[in-house]
Write a protein that holds these residues in place. Structure first.
Motif, PDB file in Angstrom:
ATOM      1  N   SER C  37      14.664  29.806   9.254  1.00  0.00           N
ATOM      2  CA  SER C  37      15.736  28.888   8.858  1.00  0.00           C
ATOM      3  C   SER C  37      16.998  29.170   9.652  1.00  0.00           C
ATOM      4  O   SER C  37      17.707  28.242  10.057  1.00  0.00           O
ATOM      5  N   ALA C  38      17.290  30.469   9.889  1.00  0.00           N
ATOM      6  CA  ALA C  38      18.490  30.817  10.656  1.00  0.00           C
ATOM      7  C   ALA C  38      18.363  30.300  12.083  1.00  0.00           C
ATOM      8  O   ALA C  38      19.313  29.721  12.634  1.00  0.00           O
ATOM      9  N   ALA C  39      17.164  30.475  12.679  1.00  0.00           N
ATOM     10  CA  ALA C  39      16.974  30.016  14.054  1.00  0.00           C
ATOM     11  C   ALA C  39      17.089  28.497  14.124  1.00  0.00           C
ATOM     12  O   ALA C  39      17.676  27.944  15.065  1.00  0.00           O
ATOM     13  N   LEU C  40      16.550  27.817  13.102  1.00  0.00           N
ATOM     14  CA  LEU C  40      16.642  26.354  13.068  1.00  0.00           C
ATOM     15  C   LEU C  40      18.098  25.915  13.022  1.00  0.00           C
ATOM     16  O   LEU C  40      18.505  24.980  13.719  1.00  0.00           O
ATOM     17  N   LEU C  41      18.888  26.625  12.202  1.00  0.00           N
ATOM     18  CA  LEU C  41      20.308  26.293  12.093  1.00  0.00           C
ATOM     19  C   LEU C  41      20.992  26.463  13.447  1.00  0.00           C
ATOM     20  O   LEU C  41      21.735  25.582  13.904  1.00  0.00           O
ATOM     21  N   ALA C  42      20.700  27.598  14.110  1.00  0.00           N
ATOM     22  CA  ALA C  42      21.329  27.859  15.408  1.00  0.00           C
ATOM     23  C   ALA C  42      20.941  26.768  16.408  1.00  0.00           C
ATOM     24  O   ALA C  42      21.808  26.214  17.105  1.00  0.00           O
ATOM     25  N   ALA C  43      19.640  26.426  16.450  1.00  0.00           N
ATOM     26  CA  ALA C  43      19.183  25.414  17.409  1.00  0.00           C
ATOM     27  C   ALA C  43      19.821  24.061  17.106  1.00  0.00           C
ATOM     28  O   ALA C  43      20.218  23.336  18.027  1.00  0.00           O
ATOM     29  N   SER C  44      19.937  23.725  15.805  1.00  0.00           N
ATOM     30  CA  SER C  44      20.509  22.427  15.444  1.00  0.00           C
ATOM     31  C   SER C  44      21.967  22.340  15.859  1.00  0.00           C
ATOM     32  O   SER C  44      22.416  21.317  16.380  1.00  0.00           O
ATOM     33  N   ILE C  45      22.708  23.430  15.615  1.00  0.00           N
ATOM     34  CA  ILE C  45      24.126  23.408  15.981  1.00  0.00           C
ATOM     35  C   ILE C  45      24.267  23.286  17.493  1.00  0.00           C
ATOM     36  O   ILE C  45      25.078  22.503  18.000  1.00  0.00           O
ATOM     37  N   ALA C  46      23.416  24.028  18.229  1.00  0.00           N
ATOM     38  CA  ALA C  46      23.480  23.947  19.690  1.00  0.00           C
ATOM     39  C   ALA C  46      23.183  22.520  20.154  1.00  0.00           C
ATOM     40  O   ALA C  46      23.863  21.984  21.033  1.00  0.00           O
ATOM     41  N   LEU C  47      22.157  21.897  19.532  1.00  0.00           N
ATOM     42  CA  LEU C  47      21.808  20.528  19.916  1.00  0.00           C
ATOM     43  C   LEU C  47      22.957  19.572  19.618  1.00  0.00           C
ATOM     44  O   LEU C  47      23.297  18.704  20.421  1.00  0.00           O
ATOM     45  N   ALA C  91      20.503  27.868   3.396  1.00  0.00           N
ATOM     46  CA  ALA C  91      21.047  28.269   2.094  1.00  0.00           C
ATOM     47  C   ALA C  91      19.932  28.416   1.063  1.00  0.00           C
ATOM     48  O   ALA C  91      19.873  29.397   0.319  1.00  0.00           O
ATOM     49  N   VAL C  92      19.019  27.437   1.051  1.00  0.00           N
ATOM     50  CA  VAL C  92      17.975  27.482   0.024  1.00  0.00           C
ATOM     51  C   VAL C  92      16.983  28.604   0.320  1.00  0.00           C
ATOM     52  O   VAL C  92      16.466  29.237  -0.603  1.00  0.00           O
ATOM     53  N   SER C  93      16.744  28.916   1.599  1.00  0.00           N
ATOM     54  CA  SER C  93      15.778  29.995   1.833  1.00  0.00           C
ATOM     55  C   SER C  93      16.377  31.346   1.454  1.00  0.00           C
ATOM     56  O   SER C  93      15.639  32.240   1.020  1.00  0.00           O
ATOM     57  N   ILE C  94      17.713  31.505   1.575  1.00  0.00           N
ATOM     58  CA  ILE C  94      18.335  32.742   1.061  1.00  0.00           C
ATOM     59  C   ILE C  94      18.220  32.769  -0.467  1.00  0.00           C
ATOM     60  O   ILE C  94      17.859  33.779  -1.069  1.00  0.00           O
ATOM     61  N   TYR C  95      18.505  31.631  -1.080  1.00  0.00           N
ATOM     62  CA  TYR C  95      18.459  31.520  -2.540  1.00  0.00           C
ATOM     63  C   TYR C  95      17.050  31.802  -3.050  1.00  0.00           C
ATOM     64  O   TYR C  95      16.862  32.442  -4.076  1.00  0.00           O
ATOM     65  N   SER C  96      16.046  31.320  -2.287  1.00  0.00           N
ATOM     66  CA  SER C  96      14.661  31.514  -2.711  1.00  0.00           C
ATOM     67  C   SER C  96      14.296  32.989  -2.793  1.00  0.00           C
ATOM     68  O   SER C  96      13.462  33.382  -3.611  1.00  0.00           O
ATOM     69  N   LEU C  97      14.905  33.809  -1.928  1.00  0.00           N
ATOM     70  CA  LEU C  97      14.586  35.240  -1.962  1.00  0.00           C
ATOM     71  C   LEU C  97      14.813  35.783  -3.355  1.00  0.00           C
ATOM     72  O   LEU C  97      14.041  36.609  -3.850  1.00  0.00           O
ATOM     73  N   ALA C  98      15.893  35.312  -4.003  1.00  0.00           N
ATOM     74  CA  ALA C  98      16.189  35.805  -5.340  1.00  0.00           C
ATOM     75  C   ALA C  98      15.475  34.979  -6.407  1.00  0.00           C
ATOM     76  O   ALA C  98      15.015  35.512  -7.409  1.00  0.00           O
ATOM     77  N   ALA C  99      15.369  33.654  -6.188  1.00  0.00           N
ATOM     78  CA  ALA C  99      15.011  32.779  -7.294  1.00  0.00           C
ATOM     79  C   ALA C  99      13.528  32.449  -7.379  1.00  0.00           C
ATOM     80  O   ALA C  99      13.062  31.980  -8.405  1.00  0.00           O
ATOM     81  N   MET C 100      12.761  32.658  -6.302  1.00  0.00           N
ATOM     82  CA  MET C 100      11.372  32.200  -6.338  1.00  0.00           C
ATOM     83  C   MET C 100      10.502  33.257  -7.005  1.00  0.00           C
ATOM     84  O   MET C 100      10.681  34.449  -6.776  1.00  0.00           O
ATOM     85  N   ASP C 101       9.576  32.798  -7.851  1.00  0.00           N
ATOM     86  CA  ASP C 101       8.744  33.766  -8.543  1.00  0.00           C
ATOM     87  C   ASP C 101       7.561  34.184  -7.669  1.00  0.00           C
ATOM     88  O   ASP C 101       7.174  33.478  -6.740  1.00  0.00           O
ATOM     89  N   GLN C 102       7.013  35.349  -7.994  1.00  0.00           N
ATOM     90  CA  GLN C 102       5.978  35.937  -7.127  1.00  0.00           C
ATOM     91  C   GLN C 102       4.747  35.066  -7.011  1.00  0.00           C
ATOM     92  O   GLN C 102       4.132  34.969  -5.963  1.00  0.00           O
ATOM     93  N   LEU C 451      25.365  34.149  -3.242  1.00  0.00           N
ATOM     94  CA  LEU C 451      25.732  34.034  -1.830  1.00  0.00           C
ATOM     95  C   LEU C 451      25.647  32.586  -1.341  1.00  0.00           C
ATOM     96  O   LEU C 451      26.639  32.053  -0.826  1.00  0.00           O
ATOM     97  N   PRO C 452      24.485  31.912  -1.510  1.00  0.00           N
ATOM     98  CA  PRO C 452      24.432  30.516  -1.050  1.00  0.00           C
ATOM     99  C   PRO C 452      25.365  29.600  -1.831  1.00  0.00           C
ATOM    100  O   PRO C 452      25.968  28.688  -1.245  1.00  0.00           O
ATOM    101  N   VAL C 453      25.511  29.845  -3.145  1.00  0.00           N
ATOM    102  CA  VAL C 453      26.399  28.997  -3.953  1.00  0.00           C
ATOM    103  C   VAL C 453      27.820  29.097  -3.414  1.00  0.00           C
ATOM    104  O   VAL C 453      28.510  28.085  -3.215  1.00  0.00           O
ATOM    105  N   THR C 454      28.251  30.341  -3.144  1.00  0.00           N
ATOM    106  CA  THR C 454      29.597  30.549  -2.620  1.00  0.00           C
ATOM    107  C   THR C 454      29.756  29.851  -1.276  1.00  0.00           C
ATOM    108  O   THR C 454      30.730  29.131  -1.046  1.00  0.00           O
ATOM    109  N   ALA C 455      28.760  30.063  -0.395  1.00  0.00           N
ATOM    110  CA  ALA C 455      28.869  29.503   0.948  1.00  0.00           C
ATOM    111  C   ALA C 455      28.990  27.985   0.884  1.00  0.00           C
ATOM    112  O   ALA C 455      29.842  27.394   1.560  1.00  0.00           O
ATOM    113  N   LEU C 456      28.163  27.345   0.046  1.00  0.00           N
ATOM    114  CA  LEU C 456      28.202  25.880  -0.012  1.00  0.00           C
ATOM    115  C   LEU C 456      29.504  25.392  -0.633  1.00  0.00           C
ATOM    116  O   LEU C 456      30.051  24.364  -0.221  1.00  0.00           O
ATOM    117  N   ALA C 457      30.033  26.147  -1.615  1.00  0.00           N
ATOM    118  CA  ALA C 457      31.323  25.750  -2.199  1.00  0.00           C
ATOM    119  C   ALA C 457      32.408  25.839  -1.141  1.00  0.00           C
ATOM    120  O   ALA C 457      33.278  24.963  -1.048  1.00  0.00           O
TER     121      ALA C 457
END
Lengths: 115, 137, 496
Positions: C37-47, C91-102, C451-457
């Motif tokens: 997701s981070a790489a996708l973000l970087a590539a999108s911004i560059a594009l 943002a959601v993939s960071i959030y998923s680290l905490a919120a997604m169940d095993q 973290l993602p909630v703060t960033a998006l706010a």
């Protein structure tokens, strides 16, 4: 030929929409299958209907020997068939799961989150 | 299903199916056939095992988990597109190399074949991915 | 770098493949997901930067001559959507680290998420209408599985409704593409735009346009095709709802804007008028649905519907300013809506439910969460100086400019009702005393959630503060969309 195709496509769409609106989930899946077949057949006839041969230009020649249908819609259908194969397989599994969970095939029973 | 005939037939048919699937895959290069049908035929060999015996037997014959096939196939198909980057061509451009092999003669290897191989694995993995859990239930 | 345009497809595909190969190792999958997701973000911004400085980027897949092969074309609109999508994905993939169940992680949540992102990116980049259908199906297939992943009863029920309606929409889309190809014999957007301008039988083209309105209208959840959305979006786990809420319907809106600015503009008095009526009714039905609900996630789901109306309003008015307003609204909405869903996930984690009756008192126990919710909620309702205010301001101003007072009145009323229903959530969840007996909040580490909630706010506030430059950007984007020659000459001019 065009008329026959048009009637078949229309029939498939009519049957598809009719089945989608039934209560039974199995009929819903059948309806979706009919709809995707109808769409595929529609694209097929969009390429032109010629019964004289395959849309392949003979070796060594640069123009077709006889009037031939446009081959591109057939490639499009191939893609669409592959996609609908995957999705309808998934839909079947989903309906089966739902049947196992609710013990019913009736779409009116799908309201546990609405109460 | 408990049928001796089916079990014996499944054992005999498995290699036939697999060889036929590879034939379809290679034939797809210039004639009807290709990775998609090839993958389906290969998957049907294992689905037959699954019906005749059980899913554990099919998994054993498959050797790797279905998702490994999926991942491998996707990478394989993707790599066929990446080669073009090294020659400054657009993504997915077909590239060919010609090899002179002593006995067989001229062999033309191209990235479309690599793509087809990827499709083959993805279809095989995908079909098994859907069907194995169904049998487990 | 000319390969930048395919990177948003390649990166999620590579990440998904590695996730599949790393199936038994959950930890590895989690980090591949975040990295991807981070790489996708970087590539999108560059594009986006590349498109912003040097114009529309075009690449013909497989080096086939344009317009016969499949073309990828990134203009300002597509690349803005791409960046927004990538931010939400990250943002959601960071959030998923905490919120997604095993359990769901073990059943392939991460590869599916990457494939969803690939489908979304592909839909934003493609310059070929059949290829658009294919990317739609890629993202739909991933979303079907994500929605039903876990197999709880509510989820399966929601998934059946979602799958059925979306398959009907796909069948209509496919039929429309087939008739379009049969009529004019091309699928490339730019080529279609040229051919359709001079097509003699405009009545047929308008009929086709109606088919596309239905197909994309179902995907965008606009009136009268929205019922699947409130019936399914509250059922899956929050990270899945959040990414759906932020992105999926917006892909439908993107497709509508793309098709109705580039292809079908021969009879705007008819087609765009219908879109305008749809947008007004979408706003009203969505907000009335939201007002009657008593569950936080359901209220938010209905709000998506009403907000879609605002995005279509700009397209329906079809002036440069109005379209800029729509784009501004999409930028604002994607960030805010995703964040509201993420907040509802934290609420659900604390209370175990999102029913308003059983919640309360969060303002005292979690003041920061409340502040972030308030920022997003007020922005959604359009309170200055937050992002939603400027988005609505531009839309309403453009409506007044061409004297469409009816739709402006609806937009204002719906804005008030949005404020009302946001205050309802605020009162019930954050302000009122918690219902007796007070359950002890489960202990959990809030960092990954907050973290993602703060960033998006923070992004929401930034969009409000930087409204000037963003407005300028949306105006340039809308100029590019309104002047179809720019797109046509960029794509057809890229012939080797």
């Amino acid at each position: 030929m065009e008329l026959m195709f048009a009637l078949t496509v229309g029939l498939l769409y009519a049957a598809g929409f009719f089945l989608v609106m039934r209560h039974s989930l199995m009929k819903l899946v059948l309806g979706l299958i009919f709809l995707s077949h109808g769409a595929n057949l529609l694209i097929f006839s969009a390429g032109g209907l010629e019964s004289r041969g395959l849309p392949i230009i003979a070796e060594g020649s640069k123009i077709p020997q006889y009037p031939m249908p446009d081959p591109l819609p057939q490639a499009l259908i191939l893609t669409a068939i592959v996609i609908s194969f995957g999705i309808l397989a998934f839909a079947l599994v989903l309906v089966y799961r739902s049947f196992r969970l609710t013990g019913s095939d009736d779409s009116d029973q799908l309201d546990s989150t609405e109460k | 299903m408990n049928s001796v005939i089916l079990r014996v037939a499944a054992q005999i048919l498995k290699p036939v199916f697999l060889i036929f699937s590879v034939f379809l895959l290679l034939r797809g290069h210039n004639a009807p056939g290709g990775g998609f049908v090839g993958g389906l035929v290969a998957a049907s060999a294992f689905v037959l095992q699954m019906i005749a015996f059980d899913s554990a037997e099919a998994r054993r014959h498959l050797r790797f988990e279905p998702h490994a096939f999926l991942g491998l196939g996707l990478l394989c198909a993707l790599s066929s597109g990446i080669w073009a980057f090294f020659q400054a061509k657009p993504f997915l451009t077909g590239l060919w190399i010609k090899l002179q092999i002593p006995v067989f003669g001229l062999l033309k290897l191209g990235t479309p074949a690599l793509f087809d191989l990827g499709v083959y694995f993805v279809v095989l993995g995908g079909v098994m991915f859907i069907f194995l859990p169904l049998k487990d239930e | 770098m000319k390969y930048l345009i395919v990177l948003p497809i390649i990166i999620p595909l590579v990440a998904a493949s590695f996730c599949l190969l790393a199936w038994p190792w959950r930890q590895v999958q989690r980090w591949i997901g975040v990295l991807g997701s981070a790489a996708l973000l970087a590539a999108s911004i560059a594009l986006f930067c590349q498109v912003n400085t040097s114009g529309i980027q075009v690449m013909s897949m497989g080096n086939w001559p344009i317009p016969f092969g499949i073309v990828f074309a990134a203009d300002l609109f597509g690349s803005i959507m791409l960046v927004l999508g990538a931010i939400m994905g990250f943002a959601v993939s960071i959030y998923s680290l905490a919120a997604m169940d095993q359990k769901r992680e073990a059943f392939g949540y991460y590869p599916l998420f990457q494939i969803l992102m690939m489908g979304v990116s592909g839909a934003f980049l493609t310059g070929d209408i059949f290829n658009l259908y294919v990317w739609f199906e890629v993202l739909l297939m991933a979303s079907f599985v994500l929605l039903s992943l876990g197999g709880e009863r509510g989820q399966i029920e929601g998934a059946i409704k979602y799958v059925a309606l979306n398959l009907v929409s796909s069948a209509i889309f496919l039929a429309a593409v087939g008739i379009l190809y049969g009529t004019v014999g091309t699928l490339n957007f730019a080529d279609l735009a040229v051919v359709l301008q001079h097509y003699p039988n405009q009545g047929l083209i308008t009929t086709l346009a109606m088919l596309f309105i239905v197909a994309f209208g179902i995907k965008a959840a606009s009136f009268p095709f929205f019922f699947w959305l409130p019936a399914s979006y509250h059922t899956p786990p929050v990270p899945v709802s959040a990414i759906f809420a932020g992105l999926l319907t917006k892909v439908g809106v993107y497709a509508l804007i793309r098709v109705f600015t580039l292809l079908f503009r021969g009879d705007t008095g008819y087609t765009h008028e219908i879109i305008l009526v749809m947008s007004g009714l979408t706003m009203l039905t969505g907000i009335f649905g939201a007002v009657t609900q008593n569950d936080m996630r359901r209220i938010l789901s209905f709000h998506i519907v009403s907000q879609i109306g605002y995005m279509l309003m700009g397209l329906g008015l079809f002036t440069k300013l109005a379209l800029a307003g729509s784009i501004f609204y999409i930028i604002h909405h994607i960030v805010v809506k995703t964040n509201l869903f993420l907040v509802s996930g934290v609420v659900e984690k604390i209370f175990g439910t999102t029913e308003l009756k059983k919640l309360g008192g969060l303002y005292h126990s979690r003041p920061w969460l409340s502040v972030f919710f308030l920022i997003s909620a007020l922005s959604l309702a359009g309170i200055p100086p937050l992002s939603g205010f400027f988005a609505k301001l531009v839309l309403i101003q453009s409506g007044l400019e061409i004297e469409r007072y009816g739709i402006v009145a609806i937009a204002l009323i719906v804005g008030l009702l949005t404020l009302f229903s946001m205050t309802k959530i605020w009162n019930e969840v954050f302000w009122k005393n918690p219902p007796e007996p007070v359950l002890p909040a489960p202990s959990f580490s809030p960092v990954g959630w907050m973290l993602p909630v703060t960033a998006l706010a923070v992004i929401t506030v930034c969009v409000g503060v930087l409204a000037g430059p963003i407005f300028e950007l949306t105006i340039r984007t809308s100029e590019q969309l309104m002047n179809q020659e720019i797109y046509i000459s960029a794509v057809l001019g890229a012939r080797p």
